[in-house]
Scaffold this active site. Structure first.
Site, PDB file in Angstrom:
ATOM      1  N   THR A  13     -11.207  30.427   9.582  1.00 46.74           N
ATOM      2  CA  THR A  13     -10.000  31.019   9.745  1.00 46.74           C
ATOM      3  C   THR A  13      -9.692  30.111  11.042  1.00 46.74           C
ATOM      4  OG1 THR A  13     -10.422  33.021  11.309  1.00 46.74           O
ATOM      5  CG2 THR A  13     -10.282  33.258   8.997  1.00 46.74           C
ATOM      6  N   THR A  16      -7.265  24.485  11.631  1.00 43.68           N
ATOM      7  CA  THR A  16      -6.544  23.756  11.546  1.00 43.68           C
ATOM      8  C   THR A  16      -6.345  22.751  13.124  1.00 43.68           C
ATOM      9  OG1 THR A  16      -4.418  24.651  12.131  1.00 43.68           O
ATOM     10  CG2 THR A  16      -4.770  24.562   9.965  1.00 43.68           C
ATOM     11  N   SER A  17      -7.160  23.336  14.034  1.00 44.47           N
ATOM     12  CA  SER A  17      -7.209  22.305  15.281  1.00 44.47           C
ATOM     13  C   SER A  17      -8.191  23.120  16.002  1.00 44.47           C
ATOM     14  CB  SER A  17      -5.971  22.838  16.193  1.00 44.47           C
ATOM     15  OG  SER A  17      -5.681  24.034  16.480  1.00 44.47           O
ATOM     16  N   GLY A  18      -8.660  22.512  16.966  1.00 48.29           N
ATOM     17  CA  GLY A  18      -9.606  23.185  18.244  1.00 48.29           C
ATOM     18  C   GLY A  18     -11.021  23.368  17.658  1.00 48.29           C
ATOM     19  N   TYR A 157      -6.318  40.287  26.357  1.00 48.78           N
ATOM     20  CA  TYR A 157      -7.132  39.443  25.680  1.00 48.78           C
ATOM     21  C   TYR A 157      -8.733  39.754  25.796  1.00 48.78           C
ATOM     22  CZ  TYR A 157      -9.203  35.095  24.273  1.00 48.78           C
ATOM     23  OH  TYR A 157     -10.131  34.082  23.882  1.00 48.78           O
TER      24      TYR A 157
END
Length: 268
Positions: A13, A16-18, A157
């Site tokens: 999941t 798309t990046s990182g 967070y």
């Protein structure tokens, strides 16, 4: 080293990046068929195309994991793509903004908990029963050094990442004897687009202009100081994830594996 991932099927999941993208590319390079997940179709296609260009197999499952119907649809799309899922990497998370200590704060905390914890629970609920039936599977949560080492101004967070690591240990125990393992991998400061934005913001607030190199150096000498004296690279996190996901990682279970340059001041 052959990680014996040929024929395995993985859903990553937020890939798309990182860090998520690095994990998807690495698992594919090791022979796994990878379902790329994200909310941006163009970025998802870019990652999927990068996998196939290197000879790997990929598919795409788009959508938001913060609602039950959408998460179920994503899980079903992932299973359909290659006939099942053997490896679930829960990497998608929100780190934008921070709930305030105001009357609206509790609702903001709940929204962040939904994005960072409940979203992972939704996919675990959907995808681990077939793993149990098959007698083999991997659930890997991408946590954070903010779990054992809570960040200032990032209470919510940090708390979500602590919850994720905690539930993973419980999950590992519940999966006893099934052949399915559950682990958390907790990166520290990592050289991603998000960190570049953080460094740029730091530079602007400390009279450095747009000098992100100087800002990164200042951060590593100050609040993000670690014995390794460097940022973690996404491909390093991906390599650790691939090992844990592989048959060679069968005895790695219920663990929180820190990959933070010893940023976290603890023996575990």
């Amino acid at each position: 080293m052959d990680l014996q991932l040929n024929g395995k099927r993985a859903l990553v999941t937020g890939s798309t990046s990182g860090i998520g993208r690095a994990i998807a590319l690495t698992l594919a390079a090791e022979g796994a068929a990878v379902i790329v997940h994200g909310r941006d179709a163009a970025r998802a296609k870019e990652t999927a195309d990068a996998i196939t260009a290197r000879g790997g197999r990929s598919a795409i499952a788009l959508g938001d994991l913060t609602t039950n119907p959408d998460a179920q649809r994503i899980a079903e799309a992932a299973e359909t793509a290659f006939g099942g899922i053997d490896i679930l990497v829960n990497n998608a998370a929100s780190n934008d903004g921070e709930p305030t200590w105001t009357a609206d704060g509790p609702d903001q905390w709940l929204a962040l908990y939904n994005a960072n914890v409940a979203s992972a629970v939704r996919l675990i609920t959907a995808l681990t029963p077939p793993m149990r039936t098959a007698g083999w599977g991997r659930v890997i949560q991408i946590g954070s050094a903010a779990h054992p080492f809570p960040l200032p101004m990032k209470a919510a967070y940090s708390a979500t990442k602590a919850a994720l690591a905690n539930l993973t240990v419980s999950l590992a125990k519940e999966l006893t004897g099934t052949g399915v393992t559950a682990n958390t991998i907790s990166p520290g400061p990592t050289a991603t687009e998000h960190f570049h934005e953080l460094a740029l913001n730091f530079a602007h607030h400390h009279g450095m202009g747009d000098d992100t190199t100087a800002a990164t150096r200042a951060l590593l000498q100050g609040p993000l100081a670690n014995p390794s004296g460097r940022l973690t690279e996404p491909h390093e996190i991906a390599a650790l994830t691939a090992l844990v996901a592989s048959p060679l990682g069968a005895s790695i279970n219920g663990a929180n594996l820190r990959i933070d340059g010893a940023l976290t001041p603890t023996v575990n």
